[in-house]
Design an enzyme around this catalytic site. Structure first.
Site, PDB file in Angstrom:
ATOM      1  N   ALA A 275       0.804  -1.228   0.000  1.00 30.13           N
ATOM      2  CA  ALA A 275       0.000   0.000   0.000  1.00 30.13           C
ATOM      3  C   ALA A 275       0.835   1.276   0.000  1.00 30.13           C
ATOM      4  O   ALA A 275       0.275   2.365   0.056  1.00 30.13           O
ATOM      5  CB  ALA A 275      -0.934  -0.008   1.212  1.00 30.13           C
TER       6      ALA A 275
ATOM      7  N   TYR B 149       9.324 -13.496 -14.031  1.00 34.87           N
ATOM      8  CA  TYR B 149       8.196 -12.620 -13.664  1.00 34.87           C
ATOM      9  C   TYR B 149       6.916 -13.157 -14.306  1.00 34.87           C
ATOM     10  O   TYR B 149       5.879 -13.267 -13.646  1.00 34.87           O
ATOM     11  CB  TYR B 149       8.459 -11.168 -14.089  1.00 34.87           C
TER      12      TYR B 149
ATOM     13  N   ASP C 135       6.845  -7.891   5.742  1.00 32.49           N
ATOM     14  CA  ASP C 135       7.299  -8.397   4.451  1.00 32.49           C
ATOM     15  C   ASP C 135       6.454  -9.644   4.173  1.00 32.49           C
ATOM     16  O   ASP C 135       6.478 -10.594   4.977  1.00 32.49           O
ATOM     17  CB  ASP C 135       8.798  -8.739   4.563  1.00 32.49           C
TER      18      ASP C 135
END
Ligand SMILES: NC(=O)c1ccc[n+]([C@@H]2O[C@H](COP(=O)([O-])OP(=O)(O)OC[C@H]3O[C@@H](n4cnc5c(N)ncnc54)[C@H](OP(=O)(O)O)[C@@H]3O)[C@@H](O)[C@H]2O)c1
Length: 252
Positions: A10, A153, A60
């Site tokens: 966020a 990714y 984390d």
């Protein structure tokens, strides 16, 4: 208590835009990220502007023991989460498979796949108990296609797509909605993080085209969340007008 949204990642980009939009809609927020100073600034701004409450979780998502501890010790009233936005994620590097970096691979897999799983396991238990909730998984065009040097990714975002579909099946008996939001190019800190702080290389990614902005994605998420309870948006693929596929882009 009014509705609650838990947003991972966020402190920047899409996650920060979601925090603003959900606060504007009157949601109380649980905001999670690693950068404490930024999270504190965002939380204070939203509490002052929208008269909502914000719980900050400095964590984390890769560390499941710490994540479990921090989420488990929230007061019971804060565990009545209506919306979970699994947004924390990143790309590291853009190298062919033979030149890839083990640490980059671990970071992407641990954050984008395992971090999303850890958060989902904890919060979906709360949703199962209350027999309602909505999980939004931030995937990517990279979860629908692969592109040169995107290897790991792309693999993590294909995994998000598979997990999104699996969650929808597993959580079906509990009245929980599950949606994947799959963006194309969004100008955030994403490219700066991918290129490890190299601002000029990051800027080149968006040269000659108008990319999406984080709020475009936040609005799509809000659209999915604000449908009537009997409607589930399974997934949405959202691209800049100038981007047809992961690699076909009109730069002029
Ligand atoms: N931008 C794009 O073009 C694009 C396209 C498709 C999909 N996406 C996806 O959209 C999501 C958001 O990315 P963005 O574009 O908004 O990038 P961003 O601006 O770099 O934001 C990423 C957010 O994730 C958080 N984060 C990263 N690793 C974390 C960890 N281990 N634990 C907790 N939080 C962590 C960061 O916060 P801290 O550093 O403070 O922890 C930051 O708030 C990602 O899943 C990304 O893969 C982005």
């Amino acid at each position: 208590m009014s509705k609650i949204a838990l947003i991972t990642g966020a402190t920047s980009g899409i996650g920060a835009a979601c925090a603003h939009l959900f606060a504007a809609q009157g949601y109380h927020l649980i905001l999670l990220a690693r950068r404490e100073e930024r999270l504190t600034e965002i939380a204070k701004h939203l509490e002052d502007k929208y008269a909502i409450e914000v719980k900050k979780i400095i964590a984390d998502v890769r560390d499941h023991e710490d994540l479990s501890y921090r989420l488990d010790t929230l007061p019971a009233s804060w565990k009545k989460v209506n919306v979970l936005i699994n947004n924390a994620g990143l790309s590291q590097g853009l190298d062919p498979i033979d030149k890839g970096n083990f640490a980059d691979w671990d970071t992407m897999i641990d954050t984008n796949v395992k971090g999303l799983l850890y958060t989902t396991k904890i919060v979906s238990n709360w949703m199962v108990a209350q027999k309602s909730g909505h999980i939004i998984n931030i995937g990517s065009i990279a979860g629908q296609e692969v592109y040169p040097n995107g290897n790991v990714y792309c693999a993590t975002k294909h995994a998000v797509d598979a997990l999104n579909k699996s969650m929808r099946i597993d959580l079906l008996p509990h009245g929980i909605r599950v949606t994947a939001i799959n963006p194309g190019m969004v100008e955030t800190e994403f490219s700066k993080v991918r290129f490890k702080g190299d601002e000029s290389r990051a800027k080149k990614v968006y040269d000659g085209l108008e990319p999406l902005v984080a709020n475009d994605i936040a609005e799509a998420i809000w659209f999915a969340v604000s449908r009537p309870a009997h409607v589930n948006i399974n997934d949405m693929l959202i691209m800049p007008t100038a981007q047809a596929t992961a690699t076909i882009i009109d730069r002029n």
